[in-house]
Design a protein around this motif. Structure first.
Motif, short mmCIF file in Angstrom:
data_model
loop_
_atom_site.label_atom_id
_atom_site.label_comp_id
_atom_site.label_asym_id
_atom_site.label_seq_id
_atom_site.Cartn_x
_atom_site.Cartn_y
_atom_site.Cartn_z
N ASP A 173 23.32 37.43 5.86
CA ASP A 173 22.67 37.05 7.11
C ASP A 173 23.19 37.90 8.13
OD1 ASP A 173 21.51 35.32 9.36
OD2 ASP A 173 21.02 33.96 7.53
N TYR A 174 22.15 38.21 9.12
CA TYR A 174 22.47 39.08 10.22
C TYR A 174 23.29 38.23 11.43
CZ TYR A 174 18.66 37.47 12.94
OH TYR A 174 17.55 36.60 13.65
N ASP A 175 23.15 36.88 11.35
CA ASP A 175 23.52 35.96 12.51
C ASP A 175 24.84 35.51 12.04
OD1 ASP A 175 23.91 32.83 13.32
OD2 ASP A 175 22.62 34.09 14.79
N TYR A 179 26.67 33.24 9.07
CA TYR A 179 27.80 34.24 8.36
C TYR A 179 29.11 33.33 8.43
CZ TYR A 179 31.70 37.38 7.52
OH TYR A 179 32.90 38.03 6.84
N GLU A 198 27.60 39.78 6.37
CA GLU A 198 27.02 39.81 7.71
C GLU A 198 26.32 40.94 8.06
OE1 GLU A 198 27.96 39.02 12.43
OE2 GLU A 198 29.63 39.22 10.75
N GLY A 199 24.94 41.07 7.96
CA GLY A 199 24.18 42.18 8.21
C GLY A 199 22.83 41.89 7.88
N ASP A 200 21.88 42.90 7.93
CA ASP A 200 20.46 43.05 7.74
C ASP A 200 20.12 43.69 6.35
OD1 ASP A 200 20.67 45.55 8.34
OD2 ASP A 200 19.77 45.40 10.50
#
Length: 278
Positions: A173-175, A179, A198-200
């Protein structure tokens, strides 16, 4: 990455239906990412970085003569969220097989039991899309399959996948809020085969999976479909949700570009979830 700040909109709606369903659909397209329905209407949340003062200009239902809709909004502090969930978060049971509950709920008599403390993260099982994704996982054999939970929110789908025998599992998840919340929930459920990232979609380069679960929204799914197809092993399963019946043609069309073959549709209150095979 710093903690994400959200803005909460509190909509009072008369009459409730079908106005609430239409309102949620329009807000979803505008960038709002999670919703809590209540007896007065709906509360909607959007990341402050995605917000602008004209965010509601294209929400057509607000100008409808059929419904009376009023609203207020405010910044949401992270410290307020647990209290809100304790007031509003009720345990759910999916298909009499899987329960999703908070630590303060009694354990129900189900085959699978997941304990989460959702905070601001999306994905409790209450929303139609998460509910349908849980149904997909329950229906399919995941034993010893590698899994990606893309847009993991609370981590609930990754946790259920491990309970069903999947390994290894990446939950992405990027948020930052999601995360951190997923890390907590993975630990809370004693999941040993889940890596929270954590990321896209850029973090997926070079990775391969037998199963990809992506419960996000239509635009992100379309944007990242090529990446999902590249990451999916031969005969792999792709589960998509976060969109509506009307979006199915454009989703199918994008999947067909990458030789992803439609298999099954689940529907719940006009939200849909689709299964594809590679």
């Amino acid at each position: 990455m710093s903690n994400t700040i959200y803005i909460g909109y509190y909509f009072k709606v008369q009459p409730l239906q079908p106005a609430v369903e239409i309102l949620i659909a329009e807000l979803g397209y505008a960038g709002f990412e999670s919703f809590v329905e209540n007896e007065d209407g709906v509360t909607a949340y959007i990341q402050k970085d995605e917000w602008n003062e004209n965010i509601l200009d294209d929400i057509q239902i607000l100008n409808s003569d059929e419904f009376e809709i009023t609203y207020t909004f405010e910044d949401i502090e992270q410290t307020n969220w647990n209290e809100e969930w304790e007031k509003n978060f009720n345990p759910i049971v999916v298909d009499d097989m899987c329960s999703v509950r908070a630590p303060f709920h009694e354990k129900p008599n189900t085959q699978y039991d997941i304990v989460i403390e959702p905070k601001m993260s999306f994905g409790t099982g209450h929303h139609e899309t998460t509910h349908m994704m849980i149904q997909h996982i329950l229906k399919n054999d995941l034993k010893d399959k590698s899994v990606l939970d893309m847009g993991c929110g609370t981590g609930v789908l990754a946790i259920l996948a491990e309970i069903k025998g999947a390994k290894p599992i990446d939950a992405v998840d990027y948020d930052n809020w999601c995360y951190l919340n997923s890390l907590e929930n993975v630990e809370r459920n004693k999941s040993n085969h889940i890596t929270v990232i954590e990321g896209d979609a850029s973090v997926l380069e070079g990775k391969k999976y037998d199963v990809i679960i992506a419960n996000i929204n239509r635009n992100i799914l379309l944007q990242d479909m090529k990446t999902y197809a590249t990451c999916l092993n031969e005969n792999g399963m792709l589960f998509l949700s976060g969109f509506y019946n009307d979006d199915i043609p454009i989703i199918k069309n994008e999947c067909e570009k990458y030789m992803l073959n439609f298999q099954e549709k689940l529907e719940r209150n006009n939200w849909v979830s689709l299964k594809f095979l590679n």
